[in-house]
Scaffold this motif. Structure first.
Motif, PDB file in Angstrom:
ATOM      1  N   VAL A 266     -14.600  22.265 -13.024  1.00 48.48           N
ATOM      2  CA  VAL A 266     -14.257  23.650 -12.667  1.00 48.48           C
ATOM      3  C   VAL A 266     -15.160  24.632 -13.401  1.00 48.48           C
ATOM      4  O   VAL A 266     -15.685  25.576 -12.807  1.00 48.48           O
ATOM      5  N   VAL A 267     -15.350  24.430 -14.713  1.00 45.81           N
ATOM      6  CA  VAL A 267     -16.197  25.354 -15.458  1.00 45.81           C
ATOM      7  C   VAL A 267     -17.649  25.236 -15.001  1.00 45.81           C
ATOM      8  O   VAL A 267     -18.394  26.228 -15.006  1.00 45.81           O
ATOM      9  N   SER A 268     -18.051  24.046 -14.569  1.00 48.11           N
ATOM     10  CA  SER A 268     -19.408  23.882 -14.024  1.00 48.11           C
ATOM     11  C   SER A 268     -19.547  24.618 -12.703  1.00 48.11           C
ATOM     12  O   SER A 268     -20.596  25.207 -12.419  1.00 48.11           O
ATOM     13  N   LEU A 269     -18.476  24.602 -11.889  1.00 46.38           N
ATOM     14  CA  LEU A 269     -18.501  25.354 -10.629  1.00 46.38           C
ATOM     15  C   LEU A 269     -18.605  26.850 -10.904  1.00 46.38           C
ATOM     16  O   LEU A 269     -19.362  27.567 -10.224  1.00 46.38           O
ATOM     17  N   LEU A 270     -17.868  27.333 -11.913  1.00 47.87           N
ATOM     18  CA  LEU A 270     -17.969  28.744 -12.290  1.00 47.87           C
ATOM     19  C   LEU A 270     -19.395  29.077 -12.747  1.00 47.87           C
ATOM     20  O   LEU A 270     -19.910  30.161 -12.469  1.00 47.87           O
ATOM     21  N   ALA A 271     -20.017  28.122 -13.447  1.00 46.08           N
ATOM     22  CA  ALA A 271     -21.391  28.341 -13.897  1.00 46.08           C
ATOM     23  C   ALA A 271     -22.352  28.410 -12.716  1.00 46.08           C
ATOM     24  O   ALA A 271     -23.240  29.266 -12.674  1.00 46.08           O
ATOM     25  N   VAL A 272     -22.158  27.522 -11.735  1.00 44.55           N
ATOM     26  CA  VAL A 272     -23.022  27.528 -10.550  1.00 44.55           C
ATOM     27  C   VAL A 272     -22.875  28.851  -9.789  1.00 44.55           C
ATOM     28  O   VAL A 272     -23.870  29.439  -9.337  1.00 44.55           O
ATOM     29  N   VAL A 273     -21.625  29.323  -9.650  1.00 42.48           N
ATOM     30  CA  VAL A 273     -21.390  30.610  -8.998  1.00 42.48           C
ATOM     31  C   VAL A 273     -22.081  31.731  -9.771  1.00 42.48           C
ATOM     32  O   VAL A 273     -22.697  32.624  -9.184  1.00 42.48           O
ATOM     33  N   SER A 274     -21.992  31.680 -11.103  1.00 43.98           N
ATOM     34  CA  SER A 274     -22.640  32.695 -11.937  1.00 43.98           C
ATOM     35  C   SER A 274     -24.149  32.643 -11.789  1.00 43.98           C
ATOM     36  O   SER A 274     -24.812  33.679 -11.634  1.00 43.98           O
ATOM     37  N   PHE A 275     -24.728  31.435 -11.854  1.00 42.74           N
ATOM     38  CA  PHE A 275     -26.166  31.288 -11.720  1.00 42.74           C
ATOM     39  C   PHE A 275     -26.652  31.809 -10.369  1.00 42.74           C
ATOM     40  O   PHE A 275     -27.763  32.328 -10.259  1.00 42.74           O
ATOM     41  N   SER A 276     -25.806  31.680  -9.343  1.00 42.76           N
ATOM     42  CA  SER A 276     -26.223  32.036  -7.985  1.00 42.76           C
ATOM     43  C   SER A 276     -25.967  33.497  -7.639  1.00 42.76           C
ATOM     44  O   SER A 276     -26.816  34.147  -7.026  1.00 42.76           O
TER      45      SER A 276
END
Length: 428
Positions: A266-276
């Motif tokens: 989940v935190v990795s998904l939040l990171a991907v959303v942030s990076f994008s």
């Protein structure tokens, strides 16, 4: 829907311990991880996470119990030893820090696996579940664990709050901190201790293998949304809390799903959303900004071309054909059509009977771009001694990015010149 309702109302008492425990662990590691991230010591968290395993095993072997206090104490000791080893090897050998981290990580983790294998083969009934420290088992959290974690996280957050300014200065400019007389070495040791504590309290939730992700990923995601370290720490803590709650819910709704790995996912998904999608630094935001800048350059080049045509004939509002603009300024026809259409929408040009002309607003904007171009050419020739025939290309770039403050500074430094190095008038 009933599953979600049971989850948020803590219908099962164990849910309360799991949710609060994972939130505490995630928030504590995220807050401390911000400073590790800013100090560019992300790999240190990974080294500490792998180095706590031998401490857990030794604590169990010496105490004979799986008391969380003893296990965390053992993990803290070996985690600290791993950091001391990294610093010692880096300072007293030719090995760089990343090599030292890899060496210490593999040695400590290897020792931990050996000790864990020895314990599992010893036949002791009390060793059951000790291997859960490898990958974590948040579902095993109980009330006594929660109180212990609450105490440790409270101390961690309190120290971070009290030394926030010092940690911030240490993260951004260690030399300046030393010049101010701050005890840099002591602050580094304190921050290192907090990092070890954050890792140690998180291993029971996500395990030693995944703990580094909980330390660094929330901080990396938060960094994309703000340049303010206070907001960054708050965002990282929020991301950590969201991932902890979501991971606990998924594990509750689907019992076969492990909590720790889902927290990390989940935190990795939040990171991907942030990076994008972060507005300024995200991939999509950067692409949109690049497109906006390209369109702005095209528009200003068109306005400058129309202004130059007006200079030549002393008529800035004469109607010009599409071909006449291309002859004056070498622009791709598709780009010229796009630029003229956008300029027309913004009120900088008008189209009448297939011909284009500047509006008063467009004339002023084209005048300013021309002025900046010629001022910069003058600056390069007078202050940098560059030949007049070598300054055009550089001015073509700078004219689009010179701010009003730089514009005023150029005018004052050049004493308001009236012509550029090529004898062209500089319009004011």
């Amino acid at each position: 829907m009933s599953t979600f309702w049971n989850f948020i109302t803590f219908a099962d008492p164990n849910i309360k311990y799991i949710v609060l425990g994972t939130v505490l662990l995630s928030v504590g590691s995220a807050v401390v991880g911000c400073f590790s991230f800013l100090r560019k010591r992300a790999l240190v968290g990974d080294a500490v996470a792998h180095s706590v395993l031998p401490g857990v095993c030794l604590a169990f072997m010496l105490s004979g119990t799986k008391n969380p206090l003893w296990l965390l104490l053992g993990a803290f000791v070996t985690g600290w030893l791993s950091l001391l080893s990294i610093d010692f090897i880096s300072k007293n050998s030719k090995l760089k820090e990343d090599t030292s981290i890899g060496l210490v990580l593999s040695v400590f983790f290897g020792i931990g696996i050996l000790l864990l294998t020895h314990i599992q083969q010893s036949g002791e009934a009390s060793q059951s579940g000790l291997d859960k420290f490898l990958f974590g088992k948040a579902a095993s959290l109980i009330g006594s664990d929660l109180w212990l974690f609450l105490g440790v996280v409270s101390v961690l957050l309190l120290i971070t709050f009290l030394f926030f300014k010092e940690f911030t200065l240490l993260s951004f400019d260690k030399q300046y901190a030393a010049a101010l007389g701050l005890p840099v070495r002591g602050l580094e040791l304190l921050l290192t201790t907090l990092t070890v504590l954050a890792v140690v309290i998180g291993i029971q939730s996500v395990g030693v293998v995944l703990m580094a992700a909980m330390l660094i990923t929330p901080a990396a995601a938060a960094r994309y949304w703000t340049h303010d370290i206070r907001k960054m720490v708050a965002l990282a803590a929020t991301f950590g809390a969201i991932s902890g709650i979501t991971g606990a819910y998924i594990s509750y709704a689907a019992p076969a799903m492990p909590t720790g790995p889902w927290i990390v996912l989940v935190v990795s998904l939040l990171a991907v959303v942030s990076f994008s999608f972060a507005p300024r630094k995200g991939i999509v935001g950067s692409l949109l900004l690049q497109r906006k800048n390209r369109l702005q350059i095209i528009e200003e080049n068109i306005l400058k071309a129309l202004f130059h045509l007006g200079e030549q004939e002393n008529d800035f509002f004469k109607h010009r054909s599409f071909e006449e603009i291309i002859i004056k300024r070498d622009i791709e026809p598709s780009q010229l059509r796009t630029g003229l259409r956008r300029l027309r929408q913004h009120g900088y040009v008008l189209k009448e009977h297939g011909l284009w002309t500047l509006t008063p607003e467009g004339q002023q904007r084209g005048k300013r771009v021309t002025k900046l171009h010629r001022l910069w050419e003058m600056y390069l020739t007078t202050h940098l001694n560059i030949a007049p025939d070598h300054v055009h290309d550089d001015a073509e770039t700078m004219e689009h990015i010179i701010t009003p403050e730089i514009e005023r500074a150029l005018e004052e430094q050049l004493r308001f010149p009236t012509t550029d190095p090529h004898g062209e008038n500089i319009p004011y």
